[in-house]
Design an enzyme around this catalytic site. Structure first.
Site, PDB file in Angstrom:
ATOM      1  N   SER A   1      -5.005   5.057  -4.236  1.00  0.00           N
ATOM      2  CA  SER A   1      -5.102   6.316  -4.588  1.00  0.00           C
ATOM      3  C   SER A   1      -4.908   6.704  -6.093  1.00  0.00           C
ATOM      4  O   SER A   1      -4.168   6.131  -6.773  1.00  0.00           O
ATOM      5  CB  SER A   1      -3.849   7.161  -3.695  1.00  0.00           C
ATOM      6  OG  SER A   1      -3.645   8.474  -4.262  1.00  0.00           O
TER       7      SER A   1
ATOM      8  N   ASP B   1       0.144   5.141   0.855  1.00  0.00           N
ATOM      9  CA  ASP B   1      -0.214   6.158   2.025  1.00  0.00           C
ATOM     10  C   ASP B   1      -0.172   5.229   3.479  1.00  0.00           C
ATOM     11  O   ASP B   1      -0.851   4.601   3.635  1.00  0.00           O
ATOM     12  CB  ASP B   1      -1.595   6.519   1.741  1.00  0.00           C
ATOM     13  CG  ASP B   1      -1.824   7.379   0.607  1.00  0.00           C
ATOM     14  OD1 ASP B   1      -0.919   8.331   0.086  1.00  0.00           O
ATOM     15  OD2 ASP B   1      -2.662   7.215  -0.280  1.00  0.00           O
TER      16      ASP B   1
ATOM     17  N   ASP C   1       0.834  -1.317   0.105  1.00  0.00           N
ATOM     18  CA  ASP C   1      -0.121  -0.155  -0.135  1.00  0.00           C
ATOM     19  C   ASP C   1       0.930   1.251  -0.135  1.00  0.00           C
ATOM     20  O   ASP C   1       1.981   1.085   0.299  1.00  0.00           O
ATOM     21  CB  ASP C   1      -0.665  -0.071   1.062  1.00  0.00           C
ATOM     22  CG  ASP C   1      -1.709   1.122   1.559  1.00  0.00           C
ATOM     23  OD1 ASP C   1      -2.380   1.691   0.698  1.00  0.00           O
ATOM     24  OD2 ASP C   1      -1.402   1.896   2.691  1.00  0.00           O
TER      25      ASP C   1
ATOM     26  N   GLY D   1      -7.389   3.869   3.379  1.00  0.00           N
ATOM     27  CA  GLY D   1      -7.545   2.815   2.223  1.00  0.00           C
ATOM     28  C   GLY D   1      -8.695   2.777   1.492  1.00  0.00           C
ATOM     29  O   GLY D   1      -8.628   2.226   0.466  1.00  0.00           O
TER      30      GLY D   1
END
Ligand code: BG6
Ligand code: MG
Length: 208
Positions: free
Chosen positions: A114, A9, A7, A44
Site C-alpha cells: 500500500s 491491511d 503485511d 495484497g
C-alpha cells in the site's frame, strides 16, 4: 525468529474491508460485477495491478491517463472510509504482538503493497515500533513478487530464513514463500493453503 515482517491491511488493521468497498464501488460504476471472491484474489495486489485485473474482468480497455483517474477515484473513496478510523480498528492482538516482539528483541518490519501505509501507521500510532517500513511507495513490484519482503529483510539486516512473514492475502503468502520465508497466514487453512501455519489473528499466535 530474529525478525518479523508484517503485511498491513488485514494483518495489523481492519482496512481490507475498505479496499473491498472502494474497489466494488469503482467496479460497479464501470458496470463490472465485483464479489468478495474477486476481492480475495486482489488482496495484497498493488493499486494499478488491481485496477487492471478488474478492467480485464469487464473486458474494458482504458488509456494510461484514464487508469490514473480511476485509481485516484478509488483511492479517494478508500480514504473517505479510513478518515474516520481510530486506533481501535487495529486487529485483535496486533499492537500487543508488535510490542511483545519489541520486548523480545525481535526486529520488526512492514512489508505492504500500500501507498497509504504511512498514513495508516500514523492513525494507529504504531510507526515508532518499526525498524523498517517497506511499502508501495518503496517497491513497485506487486505481491506475489517477493521483492517487498526481501527488501524488508535486507533493511533489518536479516536473511529470509531468520524472519517470519505474517500475511492475510493469497498473493502475499505466495510472495513470502517465493522469497524463502516461513509464513504465518492470518486467516484459515482453506483460504491460505500455502502458508506454513495459520492463525485467525496475531492475538492467537505465540512466538516460539
Ligand atoms: C494492499 C491491499 O495492502 O495494498 C490491497 O491488500 C491494495 O487491497 C494494495 O490494493 C494497494 O493499496 P493502496 O493503499 O496503495 O491503494
Ligand atoms: Mg493484507
Amino acid at each position: 525468529m530474529k525478525g518479523a515482517i508484517f503485511d498491513l491491511d488485514g494483518v495489523l488493521v481492519d482496512t481490507a474491508k475498505y479496499h473491498f468497498q472502494a474497489w466494488q464501488r469503482l467496479a460497479h460504476s464501470l458496470g463490472i460485477e465485483f464479489t468478495e471472491d474477486d476481492n480475495e484474489a486482489l488482496k495484497g495486489v498493488s493499486r494499478l495491478e488491481s485496477l487492471e485485473r478488474i478492467l480485464e474482468k469487464g473486458n474494458i480497455e482504458k488509456s494510461v491517463e484514464e487508469k490514473e483517474e480511476l485509481m485516484q477515484l478509488k483511492n479517494q473513496w478508500y480514504l473517505d472510509l479510513v478518515v474516520e478510523m481510530t486506533a481501535g480498528e487495529a486487529l485483535t492482538g496486533a499492537i500487543a504482538f508488535l510490542e511483545d516482539c519489541k520486548l523480545k528483541g525481535i526486529k520488526i518490519a512492514l512489508g505492504s503493497s500500500s501507498k497509504n501505509a504511512p498514513l495508516i501507521l500514523n492513525k494507529l500510532n504504531i510507526g515508532h515500533l518499526f525498524d523498517a517500513v517497506v511499502d508501495g511507495n518503496v517497491v513497485n513490484l506487486s505481491k506475489p513478487d517477493p521483492t517487498v519482503f526481501l527488501t524488508a529483510a535486507q533493511k533489518i539486516g536479516l536473511s529470509p530464513e531468520d524472519c517470519i512473514v505474517f500475511e492475510d492475502a493469497i498473493a502475499g503468502v505466495q510472495a513470502a514463500k517465493k522469497g524463502g520465508f516461513y509464513c504465518v497466514g492470518i486467516g484459515t487453512k482453506e483460504n491460505l493453503p500455502l502458508a506454513d501455519e495459520v492463525a485467525h489473528s496475531l492475538g492467537e499466535y505465540s512466538i516460539r
